[in-house]
Scaffold this motif. Sequence first.
Motif, mmCIF file in Angstrom:
data_model
loop_
_atom_site.group_PDB
_atom_site.id
_atom_site.type_symbol
_atom_site.label_atom_id
_atom_site.label_comp_id
_atom_site.label_asym_id
_atom_site.label_seq_id
_atom_site.Cartn_x
_atom_site.Cartn_y
_atom_site.Cartn_z
ATOM 1 N N MET A 78 -67.138 -47.376 81.848
ATOM 2 C CA MET A 78 -67.599 -45.527 81.774
ATOM 3 C C MET A 78 -68.126 -44.988 82.721
ATOM 4 S SD MET A 78 -68.643 -46.302 77.690
ATOM 5 C CE MET A 78 -68.722 -44.482 77.352
ATOM 6 N N THR A 79 -69.244 -46.244 83.526
ATOM 7 C CA THR A 79 -69.638 -45.498 84.904
ATOM 8 C C THR A 79 -68.478 -45.136 85.445
ATOM 9 O OG1 THR A 79 -71.483 -47.343 84.341
ATOM 10 C CG2 THR A 79 -71.380 -46.141 86.761
ATOM 11 N N ASP A 98 -67.296 -42.223 84.721
ATOM 12 C CA ASP A 98 -68.143 -40.418 84.388
ATOM 13 C C ASP A 98 -68.517 -40.905 86.322
ATOM 14 O OD1 ASP A 98 -68.484 -40.204 82.455
ATOM 15 O OD2 ASP A 98 -70.029 -41.774 82.024
ATOM 16 N N GLU A 99 -68.243 -41.488 86.865
ATOM 17 C CA GLU A 99 -68.759 -41.022 88.916
ATOM 18 C C GLU A 99 -67.701 -40.430 88.905
ATOM 19 O OE1 GLU A 99 -71.603 -41.210 89.929
ATOM 20 O OE2 GLU A 99 -72.304 -42.137 88.036
ATOM 21 N N GLY A 110 -65.659 -38.731 87.500
ATOM 22 C CA GLY A 110 -65.043 -37.405 87.154
ATOM 23 C C GLY A 110 -66.237 -36.436 87.542
ATOM 24 N N LYS A 111 -67.606 -36.525 88.313
ATOM 25 C CA LYS A 111 -68.120 -35.658 88.824
ATOM 26 C C LYS A 111 -67.756 -35.804 90.257
ATOM 27 C CE LYS A 111 -72.507 -37.782 86.846
ATOM 28 N NZ LYS A 111 -73.461 -39.166 86.344
ATOM 29 N N THR A 124 -63.830 -34.139 83.851
ATOM 30 C CA THR A 124 -63.306 -35.760 83.580
ATOM 31 C C THR A 124 -64.521 -36.481 82.612
ATOM 32 O OG1 THR A 124 -61.193 -35.146 84.537
ATOM 33 C CG2 THR A 124 -62.072 -38.333 84.420
ATOM 34 N N SER A 125 -64.114 -37.289 82.618
ATOM 35 C CA SER A 125 -66.031 -38.333 81.492
ATOM 36 C C SER A 125 -64.943 -39.372 80.783
ATOM 37 C CB SER A 125 -66.919 -37.651 81.021
ATOM 38 O OG SER A 125 -67.013 -36.686 80.062
ATOM 39 N N ALA A 126 -66.274 -40.387 80.385
ATOM 40 C CA ALA A 126 -65.594 -41.385 79.587
ATOM 41 C C ALA A 126 -65.700 -40.570 78.058
ATOM 42 C CB ALA A 126 -67.251 -42.691 79.367
ATOM 43 N N SER A 127 -66.870 -39.682 77.546
ATOM 44 C CA SER A 127 -66.569 -39.074 76.833
ATOM 45 C C SER A 127 -65.617 -38.484 76.372
ATOM 46 C CB SER A 127 -68.444 -38.284 76.224
ATOM 47 O OG SER A 127 -68.323 -37.478 77.135
ATOM 48 N N ARG A 128 -65.201 -37.644 77.053
ATOM 49 C CA ARG A 128 -64.329 -36.983 77.048
ATOM 50 C C ARG A 128 -63.502 -37.930 77.308
ATOM 51 N NH1 ARG A 128 -64.430 -30.812 77.652
ATOM 52 N NH2 ARG A 128 -62.717 -31.052 78.457
#
Length: 454
Positions: free
Chosen positions: A45-46, A49-50, A52-53, A66-70
Amino acid sequence: MEFHFDVDALLGERVTAVDQHLQPPGRRGPGYTATHRVDLQQQLMTIIDEMGKASAKAQNLPAPITSASRMQTNHHVLYILKDNEVKTAGKGAIIGFLKVGYKKLFLLDHHGAHNEVEPLCVLDFYIHESLQRHGYGKELFQCMLQCERVQPHQLAVDRPSEKLLCFLRKHYNLQGTIPQVNNFVIFEGFFANQHAPVRKLPPKRAEEEIKPYSLTDREFLKEEVEPPWPFNQSHSLTRSSSLGNSPVRTCLKPFLNEQELLRNLRLCPPHAAAHHLLNGEPGGPAAQRRRTRGSAVGQDGLVAQRSSYSRYGNPAPLPEGVAGGAERRAESSREPLRRLQDSEGRTMITSQDPSHPALLPQPGGTVRHSEGTSPPTEPALTDRTKDPGIREASESKPSGRGDPVDCLPPRFDSRWYDRAGVPWGKQLSWTVAGVSRDAQWIHYKQEYRNTRPW
Ligand SMILES: CC(=O)SCCNC(=O)CCNC(=O)[C@H](O)C(C)(C)COP(=O)(O)OP(=O)(O)OC[C@H]1O[C@@H](n2cnc3c(N)ncnc32)[C@H](O)[C@@H]1OP(=O)(O)O
């Protein structure tokens, strides 16, 4: 892109496909426990997230798409490319990622006909800046095409960047596009062979709602403009966040305190949504598009959401109890108002109808009079009309009487009155961040505001 944990061990293969379960496919030793699994999932997930940012930054997006939650809430597949050759302290590194997913879209074909299809869509694509133009993008894309068993021309691409268009042109000879009204780009050949992966959609249930245009993954990035009080309290336009649900128009809730309402209505600048509500105009996309002049082609998905689109008929009529409802209908047959400014910068509201409610005494010493009883002085251009933006707005809406100042924008409709009989569109000033602003300034800001998130 490097991390403090062992990316190489976590991901295993050179290219890893991750779905909404976010299961790290890496090596699992003999002592592998549930705790390990949670730790590894957290690492994955990290990474997501990174990346995606970083992708959002590379595309100048205001927030990551793009993120883990999405990922957990969508049926997307993320292909992650890792560098297992140049080891960074033995931990490996991430080169980039490619996110794809099936989406129900309404796409136009060559004849301009709508087609309800569900193609595989390229949603997000990023290669680390230091590694771009080294062939990694092609490697990742090629891997995705094989895994998904899809041809490049069968893909729909969600608002591609210039770099991605160049990439697709160079590697896959994708050049000619079929114009769309949403933000997806499809290429020649898309409709040529509609076998898999363009899914045949099941017959629609009778009550199933449709959306007129397709939402992109990036829609949520668009600037949400909250309507002024009290429209933000009323839930009259209930926006659904779920794909495919049309917003529901319900009755406006009774307002809270009449005194407070009147006070706030005068302070609030007119808002497009409020205007739309009060005028009871049909909220068709065409009408909305006219109001969003200057925005990019492809606002329609958002427009449709905001305009209470319904396949079952016209928007509900404005309730009688809504401020200005009955008065507005009565006013529609009146003589139009004119706004003039004299050489000293004073604003005057005039009309050939002396009984016009807008000519009632107003607070603030505004000069209002009917034409014939007290003819206005020759209007003069204010300093602000020398502003090129304002001038363009003025000149684009000629009054037909050669009066350069009498060019009230359509939002400031003379039929739009509050309960006290004061036409909202004719309000002469608003306090914005402590500074007094007039209607022309507000109009300029609305017209020339960039509605694109980037
Ligand atoms: C739906 C979406 O995801 S839209 C967003 C797409 N992502 C981005 O724009 C983020 C920034 N860009 C990137 O991450 C990468 O450039 C990608 C993903 C578009 C392409 O990955 P790369 O590893 O650079 O691609 P690869 O090396 O395989 O191919 C290179 C080709 O891509 C295109 N390309 C890559 N970078 C650029 C660039 N800066 N300017 C113009 N074209 C470029 C060119 O066609 C290039 O060929 P060329 O070098 O002969 O001109």
